[in-house]
Motif scaffolding. Structure first.
Motif, short mmCIF file in Angstrom:
data_model
loop_
_atom_site.label_atom_id
_atom_site.label_comp_id
_atom_site.label_asym_id
_atom_site.label_seq_id
_atom_site.Cartn_x
_atom_site.Cartn_y
_atom_site.Cartn_z
N ASP A 102 0.83 -1.20 0.00
CA ASP A 102 0.00 0.00 0.00
C ASP A 102 0.87 1.25 0.00
OD1 ASP A 102 0.86 -0.78 2.52
OD2 ASP A 102 -1.02 -0.36 3.53
N TYR A 103 1.94 1.24 0.79
CA TYR A 103 2.88 2.37 0.82
C TYR A 103 3.53 2.57 -0.55
CZ TYR A 103 7.29 4.80 1.83
OH TYR A 103 8.36 5.65 1.81
N PHE A 104 3.97 1.48 -1.16
CA PHE A 104 4.60 1.59 -2.48
C PHE A 104 3.61 2.18 -3.49
CE2 PHE A 104 7.08 -2.44 -1.16
CZ PHE A 104 7.95 -1.67 -0.40
N ASP A 105 2.36 1.70 -3.47
CA ASP A 105 1.38 2.17 -4.45
C ASP A 105 1.08 3.66 -4.28
OD1 ASP A 105 1.26 -0.37 -5.44
OD2 ASP A 105 -0.77 -0.80 -4.73
N VAL A 106 0.88 4.09 -3.03
CA VAL A 106 0.59 5.50 -2.77
C VAL A 106 1.72 6.38 -3.29
CG1 VAL A 106 0.46 7.21 -0.91
CG2 VAL A 106 -0.98 5.18 -0.83
N MET A 107 2.95 6.02 -2.99
CA MET A 107 4.09 6.84 -3.37
C MET A 107 4.37 6.75 -4.88
SD MET A 107 4.64 8.22 -0.56
CE MET A 107 5.94 9.24 -1.20
N ASP A 108 4.20 5.57 -5.46
CA ASP A 108 4.45 5.42 -6.89
C ASP A 108 3.43 6.20 -7.70
OD1 ASP A 108 6.57 3.83 -6.21
OD2 ASP A 108 5.59 1.93 -6.73
N PHE A 109 2.17 6.19 -7.27
CA PHE A 109 1.16 6.98 -7.98
C PHE A 109 1.50 8.46 -7.87
CE2 PHE A 109 -2.81 9.29 -8.43
CZ PHE A 109 -3.35 8.71 -9.57
N PHE A 110 1.86 8.90 -6.67
CA PHE A 110 2.22 10.30 -6.46
C PHE A 110 3.40 10.69 -7.37
CE2 PHE A 110 4.73 13.58 -4.30
CZ PHE A 110 3.75 14.55 -4.06
N ASP A 111 4.46 9.91 -7.36
CA ASP A 111 5.63 10.21 -8.17
C ASP A 111 5.30 10.20 -9.65
OD1 ASP A 111 7.28 10.52 -5.96
OD2 ASP A 111 7.95 8.43 -5.99
N GLY A 112 4.45 9.25 -10.07
CA GLY A 112 4.13 9.13 -11.49
C GLY A 112 3.36 10.32 -12.03
N VAL A 113 2.34 10.77 -11.29
CA VAL A 113 1.54 11.88 -11.81
C VAL A 113 2.29 13.20 -11.69
CG1 VAL A 113 -0.67 10.72 -11.41
CG2 VAL A 113 0.31 12.16 -9.62
N VAL A 114 3.11 13.36 -10.65
CA VAL A 114 3.89 14.60 -10.52
C VAL A 114 4.91 14.71 -11.65
CG1 VAL A 114 5.64 15.76 -9.11
CG2 VAL A 114 3.57 14.86 -8.04
N ALA A 115 5.55 13.61 -11.99
CA ALA A 115 6.56 13.63 -13.05
C ALA A 115 5.93 13.92 -14.41
CB ALA A 115 7.30 12.29 -13.10
N ALA A 116 4.67 13.54 -14.59
CA ALA A 116 4.03 13.67 -15.89
C ALA A 116 3.34 15.02 -16.11
CB ALA A 116 3.01 12.55 -16.07
N ASP A 117 3.21 15.84 -15.08
CA ASP A 117 2.44 17.08 -15.19
C ASP A 117 3.28 18.25 -14.69
OD1 ASP A 117 0.60 19.16 -15.14
OD2 ASP A 117 -1.05 17.87 -14.46
N PRO A 118 3.74 19.13 -15.58
CA PRO A 118 4.59 20.26 -15.15
C PRO A 118 3.87 21.25 -14.24
CG PRO A 118 3.94 20.49 -17.45
CD PRO A 118 3.52 19.12 -17.03
N ARG A 119 2.54 21.15 -14.15
CA ARG A 119 1.81 22.05 -13.25
C ARG A 119 1.98 21.64 -11.79
NH1 ARG A 119 -4.14 21.47 -15.17
NH2 ARG A 119 -3.40 19.30 -15.23
N LEU A 120 2.47 20.44 -11.53
CA LEU A 120 2.60 19.93 -10.16
C LEU A 120 4.05 20.10 -9.71
CD1 LEU A 120 0.53 16.61 -10.41
CD2 LEU A 120 -0.27 18.94 -10.14
N ASP A 121 4.22 20.83 -8.62
CA ASP A 121 5.56 21.10 -8.08
C ASP A 121 5.89 20.07 -7.01
OD1 ASP A 121 7.90 22.07 -7.06
OD2 ASP A 121 7.18 24.11 -6.71
N GLY A 122 6.60 19.03 -7.41
CA GLY A 122 6.94 17.96 -6.49
C GLY A 122 7.89 18.36 -5.40
N GLU A 123 8.54 19.52 -5.55
CA GLU A 123 9.45 20.00 -4.51
C GLU A 123 8.71 20.69 -3.38
OE1 GLU A 123 12.74 19.35 -4.57
OE2 GLU A 123 12.19 18.14 -6.34
N ARG A 124 7.45 20.99 -3.61
CA ARG A 124 6.59 21.59 -2.57
C ARG A 124 5.40 20.67 -2.36
NH1 ARG A 124 4.38 27.02 -3.88
NH2 ARG A 124 4.36 26.32 -6.05
N ALA A 125 5.46 19.83 -1.36
CA ALA A 125 4.45 18.80 -1.19
C ALA A 125 4.11 18.58 0.28
CB ALA A 125 4.91 17.48 -1.82
N GLY A 126 2.85 18.19 0.52
CA GLY A 126 2.38 17.82 1.84
C GLY A 126 1.59 16.53 1.75
#
Length: 655
Positions: A487-511
């Motif tokens: 479950d931890y892997f899935d949550v983080m992998d989904f987060f990383d995947g969509v952030v990497a694919a969308d320049p509107r999402l700033d992965g350096e500023r996250a909560g």
């Protein structure tokens, strides 16, 4: 959408339809900030082309049930002491007649097949408790002797007021009103009701459900006996005679029963799941439809692929067929099941069916979607048409439509979820939301938690990782006794995947934030990944070691999900790794949360403070585990204010 706009979230409850299919009755409910409670009334809509109109004007009327001839609506309304009582009103509207005045309030109701009587269930408190003696408050009550493994329930409190079964004659809705009696020394406790009910059951056993047999001679219900030494989720189905209360067993298997219904021809059906010979195997339960036959229960749906276990799921009948609702990939669709087990879809698409009724080929369903919290839909001749427009007010708040994604995880497993992004090019700070459960799911309905954050300038990422509902039992059971892994892997992998694919999402500023199991997972994330500027841990399952002796589900939940071996439990415990947390953390909890008790929060918060991690705690008085969904509206807004204030400090949204 801003926090006060929760007032626009109108829920449409399970509808009732007249026997000839000419009209439907349903209840609405919405938060009201001035009243500081949920408010709602009953509505009627003539089919197929009528406009909905209110037929009651109570503060919070709910649970309508139409008499067999369609002339009368029975429903529940809170009295002056906030106890739900049974009322009846003419189906065209008018002044309701109060049927009951019971100190414990009414929980279920059902019309007899001939329409002359009503069966209902009501909690019966011990004399001297729960306001049964005027002027005697809880502090003056005698001590409670507890001998079983269960003693309390979230949203209720102590279990020393078992639900009993009653029947009462249905009063005419056009009779002369009854009048309050003048005070009398010889009868000071005289109640003002249209009829006196007959109690069919008594004792320490509680009862769930009131389904009449086709001949009107018995009620089918599920007894709830508090176990002496170990939890047992297996249920029995019992028939209780209307005249005398004699009992006979109808079904006794390794099943946990969530719904009982009787078809017009007398056939009995249940929604149930197999909990095994030990009676506690509830993880990803696989609720299915069963026909109750003389040889035993016969399963009609595949529990591995069709999930009928969503809260509020129920049964309705269309001739010999059964209608049920299946949760799948964030949706709830309406299915038709034949007695031979053939399954077809009645209503599907990007919506969630929350209730349904059928007559003469017409199906009415209460649904939620990405544009409305609740509407009534008519399905006829294979076509669906929306009959209401309660979502108009929420659409005026400029809600954002989330975008659906499926991201391959590190082991190739597909993770399904959504991203909601404010208007503009960004880049926007990103908040990772994690749902509760674990065997629950994010869906497609308007979600105030997401919309308020988007309005404040945050992109929101949320998914249904392994352990969630709606993707088959194997998906749901994959984290059993290994929480915090797949479950931890899935949550983080989904987060990383969509952030990497969308320049509107700033992965350096996250909560990151979540409630219940989402609170567990948030605490787990910040112990293992330190990228987040802040975290909100809400009503979390945080200390599995303390959970069995404090939670209302502590007698089985932790044992099934994290096991009993101390090393195995510690390997899945946020408290065991709290020392690794450096992320500033807001701990949110409710004072009367008996599902994830307050001590889960206070122990976690105390550990954060002791080690010097920036932390604050916010505790809501008088609220339970359902604060964000059913708490006082003002508390819900205050919670949103606290959430946004926290993010403004640790994860500010520019502009």
């Amino acid at each position: 959408m801003r926090a006060p706009d929760i007032e626009t979230l109108v829920t449409v409850g399970r509808p009732a339809i007249s026997p000839d299919g000419s009209f439907a009755v349903f209840a609405t409910s919405r938060p009201d900030l001035v009243a500081d409670r949920s408010v709602g009334q009953l509505w009627r809509v003539d089919l197929p082309d009528g406009s909905p109109r209110r037929i009651t004007r109570g503060v919070a009327d709910r649970s309508p049930a139409l008499s067999p001839d369609g002339s009368t609506v029975a429903f529940l309304r809170a009295d002056a002491k906030s106890r739900a009582q049974l009322f009846v009103v003419a189906a065209g509207g008018g002044e309701p007649v109060q049927v009951t005045d019971l100190p414990g309030g009414v929980t279920d109701l059902s019309w007899s097949p001939d329409g002359t009587r009503l069966a209902f269930a009501a909690r019966v408190p011990e004399p001297g408790r729960y306001g049964t003696v005027e002027g005697r408050d809880a502090a003056a009550e005698p001590p409670r002797r507890i001998t079983g493994v269960r003693w309390h329930a979230n949203g209720l409190g102590y279990l020393d007021r078992p639900t009993q079964l009653f029947v009462v004659d249905a009063p005419p809705t056009d009779a002369e009103p009854f009048y309050p009696p003048a005070p009398a020394l010889d009868d000071p406790e005289k109640r003002v009701v249209a009829a006196e009910p007959t109690q069919l059951t008594e004792g320490d056993t509680g009862w769930s459900g009131v389904a009449w047999t086709a001949d009107g001679s018995e009620l089918l219900s599920v007894p709830d006996v508090i176990e002496d030494d170990r939890r047992d989720l297996r249920d029995r189905l019992v028939a209780v005679t209307i005249d005398g209360g004699a009992q006979r067993e109808v079904l006794s298997e390794d099943l946990s029963i969530s719904e009982v219904a009787v078809a017009p021809d007398g056939a009995v059906f249940v929604l149930a799941n197999d909990v095994g010979s030990e009676g506690t195997d509830f993880v990803a339960p696989g609720v299915a439809l069963f026909a109750v036959e003389s040889e035993g229960p016969r399963r009609l749906t595949d529990a591995e692929t069709i999930d009928l276990g969503e809260v509020g799921s129920h049964i309705s009948f269309d001739g010999d067929d059964v209608l049920v609702q299946d949760r799948t990939r964030g949706r709830l669709r309406l299915l038709r099941v034949t007695r031979g087990g053939a399954v077809t879809e009645v209503l599907g698409g990007d919506l969630e069916v929350n209730g349904h009724a059928v007559a003469r080929g017409r199906v009415v369903a209460s649904v939620a979607s990405s544009e409305s919290f609740g509407e009534l839909i008519l399905v006829e001749g294979g076509a669906a048409r929306t009959l209401t427009d309660f979502g108009a007010a929420v659409r005026e708040r400029a809600i954002v439509q989330p975008v659906e994604h499926e991201i391959p995880g590190r082991d190739g497993y597909p993770v399904h979820g959504w991203v909601a992004v404010p208007e503009g090019e960004g880049p926007f700070p990103v908040i990772l939301q994690i749902h509760g459960g674990p065997y629950a799911s994010y869906g497609v309905h308007v979600f105030d938690e997401t919309q308020v954050l988007v309005d404040a300038g945050y992109a929101v990422v949320y998914s249904n990782p392994r352990g969630s509902a709606g993707y088959g039992r194997e998906h749901g059971r994959s984290i059993r006794r290994r929480m915090g892994t797949l479950d931890y892997f899935d949550v983080m992998d989904f987060f990383d995947g969509v952030v990497a694919a969308d320049p509107r999402l700033d992965g350096e500023r996250a909560g990151v934030m979540g409630g219940s199991y989402g609170g567990y997972m948030t605490a787990w994330v910040i112990a293992h990944d330190h990228r987040f500027a802040g975290a909100i841990v809400e009503r979390g399952f945080l200390d599995p070691t303390a959970f069995p002796g404090s939670s209302d589900i502590g007698s089985f939940f932790g044992q099934e999900y994290v096991g009993t071996d101390p090393e195995q439990v510690a390997a899945q415990s946020p408290m065991a790794v709290v020392g690794q947390v450096t992320t500033p953390t807001l701990v949110l909890h409710s004072e009367l949360d008996f599902r994830c008790p307050l001590e889960q929060a206070t122990r976690y918060y105390a550990a954060l403070k002791a080690q010097g991690t920036q932390a604050e705690m916010l505790i809501f008085p008088g609220e339970d585990h359902e604060l964000t969904r059913a708490g006082r509206p003002q508390h819900r807004v205050q919670r949103f204010d606290a959430v946004l204030e926290w993010w403004s400090r640790y994860l500010p949204a520019e502009g």
